[in-house]
Design an enzyme around this catalytic site. Sequence first.
Site, PDB file in Angstrom:
ATOM      1  CG  ASP A  65      -0.315  -0.442   2.511  1.00 38.42           C
ATOM      2  OD1 ASP A  65       0.929  -0.406   2.601  1.00 38.42           O
ATOM      3  OD2 ASP A  65      -1.042  -0.814   3.446  1.00 38.42           O
ATOM      4  CG  ASN A 133      -9.253  -1.633  11.791  1.00 38.50           C
ATOM      5  OD1 ASN A 133      -8.318  -2.251  11.302  1.00 38.50           O
ATOM      6  ND2 ASN A 133      -9.721  -0.517  11.268  1.00 38.50           N
ATOM      7  CG  HIS A 135      -6.051  -2.190   8.639  1.00 39.13           C
ATOM      8  ND1 HIS A 135      -6.265  -1.034   9.347  1.00 39.13           N
ATOM      9  CD2 HIS A 135      -4.708  -2.268   8.483  1.00 39.13           C
ATOM     10  CE1 HIS A 135      -5.112  -0.442   9.596  1.00 39.13           C
ATOM     11  NE2 HIS A 135      -4.143  -1.176   9.095  1.00 39.13           N
ATOM     12  CD  GLU A 140      -9.056   0.926   7.606  1.00 38.98           C
ATOM     13  OE1 GLU A 140      -9.062  -0.016   8.421  1.00 38.98           O
ATOM     14  OE2 GLU A 140      -8.544   2.032   7.859  1.00 38.98           O
TER      15      GLU A 140
HETATM   16  C1  GLP Z   1      -0.802   0.213   8.704  1.00 39.38           C
HETATM   17  C2  GLP Z   1      -0.430  -0.439   7.358  1.00 39.38           C
HETATM   18  C3  GLP Z   1      -0.581  -1.910   7.427  1.00 39.38           C
HETATM   19  C4  GLP Z   1       0.035  -2.342   8.724  1.00 39.38           C
HETATM   20  C5  GLP Z   1      -0.843  -1.950   9.872  1.00 39.38           C
HETATM   21  C6  GLP Z   1      -0.224  -2.127  11.227  1.00 39.38           C
HETATM   22  O1  GLP Z   1      -1.740   1.182   8.621  1.00 39.38           O
HETATM   23  N1  GLP Z   1      -1.081   0.035   6.211  1.00 39.38           N
HETATM   24  O2  GLP Z   1       0.018  -2.524   6.296  1.00 39.38           O
HETATM   25  O3  GLP Z   1       0.177  -3.743   8.756  1.00 39.38           O
HETATM   26  O4  GLP Z   1      -1.361  -0.657   9.669  1.00 39.38           O
HETATM   27  O5  GLP Z   1       0.748  -1.165  11.445  1.00 39.38           O
HETATM   28  P1  GLP Z   1       1.879  -1.317  12.532  1.00 39.38           P
HETATM   29  O6  GLP Z   1       2.743  -2.455  12.067  1.00 39.38           O
HETATM   30  O7  GLP Z   1       2.625  -0.019  12.491  1.00 39.38           O
HETATM   31  O8  GLP Z   1       1.228  -1.578  13.817  1.00 39.38           O
END
Ligand code: GLP
Length: 239
Positions: A65, A133, A135, A140
Site C-alpha cells: 500500500d 481493527n 485490517h 479496512e
Molecule cells: C498500517 C499499514 C498496514 C500495517 C498496519 C499495522 O496502517 N497500512 O500494512 O500492517 O497498519 O501497522 P503497525 O505495524 O505499524 O502496527
Amino acid sequence: MKYLVFDSKKEASKEAYKILKSLINENSTLGLATGGSPIALYEEMISDYKAGNFSYKNVKSYNLDEYVGISYDHPESYHKFMEINLFNHIDIEKANTHVPDAGNSDLSAALKAYQEQLNNAEIDVQILGVGSNGHIGFNEPGTPFEKGVHVVDLKQETIEANSRFFNNDINLVPKQAVTMGIKDIMRAKHIILLAFGEAKQHAIKRLVEGDEITENIPCTVLKNHPSVYVLVDKEADFK
Ligand code: GLP
C-alpha cells in the site's frame, strides 16, 4: 495456520526471518509491508545480507500500500519507508521494487497498472502486519474480499493509530491510501504475519481462534489460506 508466540518482537522477528529464508531463494518475489511490525524482520534481512549470506540482486518486490496525498519524499510515505528501512541497505535493484503509485495524478490509471503488475507476478511470500481493527494492507473492515487494488478511505481508528508516525497529529495523517486487495494478498504462496503489542490482541484472537471468517475483521480471511505463519509477542497473544 501456524501460530507462534515469543517473549519479544526481536525473537519473533528472528524466527520470522528463518521461516522467510526457508521459503525463498535469490530469485523469489516478495510481498512487503510497512508500519512498525516488519521493521525488526527487515533488520534481520539486512544483517544477513551484510554478512554475505543472501543476495537480493534478482529478487522482486511488491508493496501492499501507499498513502494518497503525501509526496514520496515525505519520511512517512511508504516509498520512503521502504528505502529507509530496507531497500537502501540491500542489493535489490530499484527497478525490481514496486510500491503503488498513489501520487499519480491519474490515480485510476495507476490502480490499473498496479493491478496488472500484480496479476503478472507470483508472490512467493507476503509479509503482513495487522491493524488493531484487523485490517491487512489498508483493507479496512467491510472491504469485500473479492476487491483488487483500490483507493481506501482510512477509518478513524487507523488514522489515530498511524498518527504516531505523524507527530501524534491526526490532521497530518493522510485520509486515503491505495492498497492491494484481499484477493491479491490471498494469491501469495505463503504469508508471514507479524503482530506486536496489546493493541493487536483482539485482531489476533479473531484470526487465530474459531472458524469465523468475516469482512468486518479482514485478517480472518487468512483462515482460508493454505500457508500462513502468525508470529506475535506475548502482549499480542490473547490467551
Ligand atoms: C498500517 C499499514 C498496514 C500495517 C498496519 C499495522 O496502517 N497500512 O500494512 O500492517 O497498519 O501497522 P503497525 O505495524 O505499524 O502496527
